[in-house]
Design a protein around this motif. Sequence first.
Motif, PDB file in Angstrom:
ATOM      1  N   ASN A 261       3.864   2.564 -95.233  1.00 35.35           N
ATOM      2  CA  ASN A 261       4.399   3.811 -94.698  1.00 35.35           C
ATOM      3  C   ASN A 261       5.829   4.006 -95.162  1.00 35.35           C
ATOM      4  O   ASN A 261       6.553   3.028 -95.396  1.00 35.35           O
ATOM      5  N   PRO A 262       6.253   5.246 -95.305  1.00 36.46           N
ATOM      6  CA  PRO A 262       7.585   5.539 -95.861  1.00 36.46           C
ATOM      7  C   PRO A 262       8.687   5.389 -94.824  1.00 36.46           C
ATOM      8  O   PRO A 262       9.202   6.368 -94.286  1.00 36.46           O
ATOM      9  N   SER A 263       9.072   4.166 -94.535  1.00 39.12           N
ATOM     10  CA  SER A 263      10.106   3.928 -93.531  1.00 39.12           C
ATOM     11  C   SER A 263      11.195   3.030 -94.103  1.00 39.12           C
ATOM     12  O   SER A 263      11.015   2.356 -95.115  1.00 39.12           O
ATOM     13  N   LEU A 264      12.323   3.011 -93.407  1.00 41.59           N
ATOM     14  CA  LEU A 264      13.399   2.116 -93.807  1.00 41.59           C
ATOM     15  C   LEU A 264      12.990   0.656 -93.660  1.00 41.59           C
ATOM     16  O   LEU A 264      13.452  -0.198 -94.427  1.00 41.59           O
TER      17      LEU A 264
ATOM     18  N   SER B 180      12.752  -4.767-100.449  1.00 44.29           N
ATOM     19  CA  SER B 180      13.996  -5.374-100.933  1.00 44.29           C
ATOM     20  C   SER B 180      13.978  -6.888-100.750  1.00 44.29           C
ATOM     21  O   SER B 180      14.388  -7.638-101.647  1.00 44.29           O
ATOM     22  N   ALA B 181      13.500  -7.337 -99.583  1.00 45.71           N
ATOM     23  CA  ALA B 181      13.412  -8.775 -99.339  1.00 45.71           C
ATOM     24  C   ALA B 181      12.405  -9.424-100.282  1.00 45.71           C
ATOM     25  O   ALA B 181      12.619 -10.556-100.765  1.00 45.71           O
ATOM     26  N   ASP B 182      11.334  -8.702-100.591  1.00 43.20           N
ATOM     27  CA  ASP B 182      10.305  -9.244-101.481  1.00 43.20           C
ATOM     28  C   ASP B 182      10.846  -9.439-102.891  1.00 43.20           C
ATOM     29  O   ASP B 182      10.429 -10.361-103.601  1.00 43.20           O
ATOM     30  N   SER B 183      11.775  -8.595-103.301  1.00 38.95           N
ATOM     31  CA  SER B 183      12.350  -8.741-104.647  1.00 38.95           C
ATOM     32  C   SER B 183      13.143 -10.035-104.781  1.00 38.95           C
ATOM     33  O   SER B 183      13.380 -10.506-105.899  1.00 38.95           O
ATOM     34  N   PHE B 184      13.552 -10.615-103.640  1.00 39.64           N
ATOM     35  CA  PHE B 184      14.255 -11.901-103.660  1.00 39.64           C
ATOM     36  C   PHE B 184      13.362 -13.042-103.180  1.00 39.64           C
ATOM     37  O   PHE B 184      13.844 -14.149-102.943  1.00 39.64           O
ATOM     38  N   GLY B 185      12.070 -12.728-103.021  1.00 38.48           N
ATOM     39  CA  GLY B 185      11.134 -13.746-102.557  1.00 38.48           C
ATOM     40  C   GLY B 185      11.296 -14.114-101.098  1.00 38.48           C
ATOM     41  O   GLY B 185      10.896 -15.207-100.683  1.00 38.48           O
ATOM     42  N   LEU B 186      11.862 -13.196-100.281  1.00 37.06           N
ATOM     43  CA  LEU B 186      12.129 -13.486 -98.871  1.00 37.06           C
ATOM     44  C   LEU B 186      11.348 -12.584 -97.933  1.00 37.06           C
ATOM     45  O   LEU B 186      11.690 -12.450 -96.755  1.00 37.06           O
ATOM     46  N   ALA B 187      10.287 -11.954 -98.437  1.00 36.71           N
ATOM     47  CA  ALA B 187       9.518 -11.029 -97.602  1.00 36.71           C
ATOM     48  C   ALA B 187       8.880 -11.725 -96.406  1.00 36.71           C
ATOM     49  O   ALA B 187       8.590 -11.082 -95.385  1.00 36.71           O
TER      50      ALA B 187
ATOM     51  N   TYR C  45      16.744  -4.331 -92.768  1.00 40.22           N
ATOM     52  CA  TYR C  45      16.340  -3.081 -92.103  1.00 40.22           C
ATOM     53  C   TYR C  45      17.502  -2.517 -91.282  1.00 40.22           C
ATOM     54  O   TYR C  45      17.807  -1.315 -91.342  1.00 40.22           O
ATOM     55  N   GLY C  46      18.172  -3.377 -90.515  1.00 38.03           N
ATOM     56  CA  GLY C  46      19.317  -2.924 -89.736  1.00 38.03           C
ATOM     57  C   GLY C  46      20.446  -2.411 -90.603  1.00 38.03           C
ATOM     58  O   GLY C  46      21.074  -1.395 -90.278  1.00 38.03           O
ATOM     59  N   LEU C  47      20.696  -3.091 -91.727  1.00 32.70           N
ATOM     60  CA  LEU C  47      21.741  -2.631 -92.638  1.00 32.70           C
ATOM     61  C   LEU C  47      21.412  -1.267 -93.222  1.00 32.70           C
ATOM     62  O   LEU C  47      22.280  -0.396 -93.331  1.00 32.70           O
ATOM     63  N   PHE C  48      20.140  -1.069 -93.616  1.00 30.52           N
ATOM     64  CA  PHE C  48      19.731   0.231 -94.138  1.00 30.52           C
ATOM     65  C   PHE C  48      19.913   1.325 -93.094  1.00 30.52           C
ATOM     66  O   PHE C  48      20.435   2.416 -93.384  1.00 30.52           O
ATOM     67  N   ALA C  49      19.456   1.053 -91.873  1.00 32.07           N
ATOM     68  CA  ALA C  49      19.545   2.057 -90.812  1.00 32.07           C
ATOM     69  C   ALA C  49      20.999   2.407 -90.504  1.00 32.07           C
ATOM     70  O   ALA C  49      21.345   3.585 -90.316  1.00 32.07           O
ATOM     71  N   ILE C  50      21.853   1.392 -90.469  1.00 32.74           N
ATOM     72  CA  ILE C  50      23.269   1.641 -90.167  1.00 32.74           C
ATOM     73  C   ILE C  50      23.958   2.370 -91.320  1.00 32.74           C
ATOM     74  O   ILE C  50      24.644   3.382 -91.121  1.00 32.74           O
ATOM     75  N   ALA C  51      23.757   1.869 -92.541  1.00 30.10           N
ATOM     76  CA  ALA C  51      24.471   2.431 -93.688  1.00 30.10           C
ATOM     77  C   ALA C  51      24.022   3.846 -94.022  1.00 30.10           C
ATOM     78  O   ALA C  51      24.843   4.707 -94.369  1.00 30.10           O
TER      79      ALA C  51
ATOM     80  N   ALA D  31      18.335  11.506 -86.465  1.00 31.25           N
ATOM     81  CA  ALA D  31      18.736  10.214 -87.020  1.00 31.25           C
ATOM     82  C   ALA D  31      17.851   9.085 -86.516  1.00 31.25           C
ATOM     83  O   ALA D  31      17.369   8.253 -87.296  1.00 31.25           O
ATOM     84  N   LEU D  32      17.628   9.037 -85.213  1.00 30.95           N
ATOM     85  CA  LEU D  32      16.829   7.958 -84.635  1.00 30.95           C
ATOM     86  C   LEU D  32      15.372   8.058 -85.061  1.00 30.95           C
ATOM     87  O   LEU D  32      14.684   7.039 -85.185  1.00 30.95           O
ATOM     88  N   TYR D  33      14.906   9.265 -85.294  1.00 34.53           N
ATOM     89  CA  TYR D  33      13.542   9.445 -85.801  1.00 34.53           C
ATOM     90  C   TYR D  33      13.420   8.840 -87.199  1.00 34.53           C
ATOM     91  O   TYR D  33      12.449   8.156 -87.517  1.00 34.53           O
ATOM     92  N   LEU D  34      14.424   9.087 -88.043  1.00 32.38           N
ATOM     93  CA  LEU D  34      14.400   8.535 -89.400  1.00 32.38           C
ATOM     94  C   LEU D  34      14.491   7.014 -89.410  1.00 32.38           C
ATOM     95  O   LEU D  34      14.038   6.374 -90.358  1.00 32.38           O
ATOM     96  N   CYS D  35      15.088   6.440 -88.370  1.00 30.04           N
ATOM     97  CA  CYS D  35      15.239   4.981 -88.308  1.00 30.04           C
ATOM     98  C   CYS D  35      13.995   4.274 -87.783  1.00 30.04           C
ATOM     99  O   CYS D  35      13.985   3.032 -87.718  1.00 30.04           O
ATOM    100  N   ALA D  36      12.980   5.019 -87.383  1.00 28.03           N
ATOM    101  CA  ALA D  36      11.778   4.396 -86.807  1.00 28.03           C
ATOM    102  C   ALA D  36      11.163   3.414 -87.805  1.00 28.03           C
ATOM    103  O   ALA D  36      11.161   3.653 -89.016  1.00 28.03           O
ATOM    104  N   PRO D  37      10.630   2.303 -87.319  1.00 26.03           N
ATOM    105  CA  PRO D  37      10.065   1.292 -88.231  1.00 26.03           C
ATOM    106  C   PRO D  37       8.766   1.714 -88.896  1.00 26.03           C
ATOM    107  O   PRO D  37       8.331   1.080 -89.855  1.00 26.03           O
TER     108      PRO D  37
END
Length: 442
Positions: A272-275, A282-289, A299-305, A355-361
């Motif tokens: 689904n298209p969420s942050l 992003s985590a998967d690109s570093f092998g940390l998914a 996820y928190g950094l994306f939502a805040i930034a 804003a909070l709607y866009l931050c939904a998981p």
Amino acid sequence: MTDITASAEGGKQMAFATEAPGSNWMTRFILALAVLVATLVAIDMGMDGTFGWDARVNCAAVDAHVQGLDPYFVKNLKDTKLSYPYLPVTLDAFRPLCAGGFLVAHHKPIFLLLTLISALLLPGLGKSRPGSRDIAVRMLCAFGGFLGFEWIVATGNFAALSGLLTAASLALLLRPARSAHGTGTSLPPQLAGAALLGLVTSFKLVFFPVLAALYFLPQSRARKLLLIAVASGMFALPILASLAIYPDLFRSWLSAIFGQIPGQHSPGNEVNPSLLFLALMSADSFGLAGSKPVVAAIYGLFAIALVLAPLAISVWRMIGTWRPARKVSPLQTLDDWLLSHPEKAMRITVLAMYALYLCAPRLKEYAFFEVALYAAVLVVDLPAVLMAAVLTIAVAIPTLAAVSGVFVSGFGQLTFALICFWLLLPREPSSDAASSVEPRQA
């Protein structure tokens, strides 16, 4: 970005015919967009019967429940491989809608009508009577914004119903105050609006944080906390009712949601298209998914930034140099400023919901219909150039792409919604000088 007061003045023109000659280009732009959106709606209405799968799943679950079967097991649902994702009490709520198969057969015109009503219900920010241009812009956002309506028609999802309830709750919550400090706003309609908003979030549980936006309403702190409590109570009520009335089905619902029923579709495993999903990639690109703390942190950094920090900075800049007469806490300063600026406070409330709607998981493609409703409230008071920019990104580009046969993915919708959010944020401080208003008791 713009001074809110100037924006509000620009939004007071009541009809196309009364606008200044320099705004004629805006009228032509809106008419061109209307033709484009109408074309897309006509195409959507002509979709064949293979679409509308969510409506079929929902009504198949209702039929299974009526027959005494467990609707959370896909094997008990007729003609579908998808699972039913909603709380057990919704099976009773949806029974009248699904009776006789009318909704499944005619979901497109029904959802068209619900969207039309939603657009007409949307309130103005401090204005009791919208102008014709306001109505036209809201219609454009509702039917063309971020392609949310197109996805509702394609999937047959009941987001059209939740959108109607959202529009009704906004109309009740954002009633213009009859006094300078918001004290003239009647409490019962706001309580009803908060209850409706809580009910909407119980339908799609991941949007529960949207209720926190009620704190930005131009009311006393005690009333705002009461509204949040009422909304939270209505959010919890269907969950508790499901647990009390249908304990076995409630356990099945949890199993279905968390993918614990083998061999069937699980809503929690969908792309689904969420942050949150962007953080996972992003985590998967570093092998940390596989590391949940890492994914949660990204996820928190994306939502805040991307969302929360820009909103917080904009709100603080709006307050600017305004200060009460006595030294008070920053929270009390915010409360007093909101009370002294009811129209700006209502705008911030809707921006916070957006804003909070866009931050939904978890954001499905049809969920952008409600994002478009929030945008419809915010865009009508913008200056013409900024309004045109928002409408171009939210409506013109995605609609033109869809009419041309170009597929716009959910991540494309998220990108458009984020850009519009940034455009809708006010960047100039309030024009008020330091205030001598006495601090209010919460």
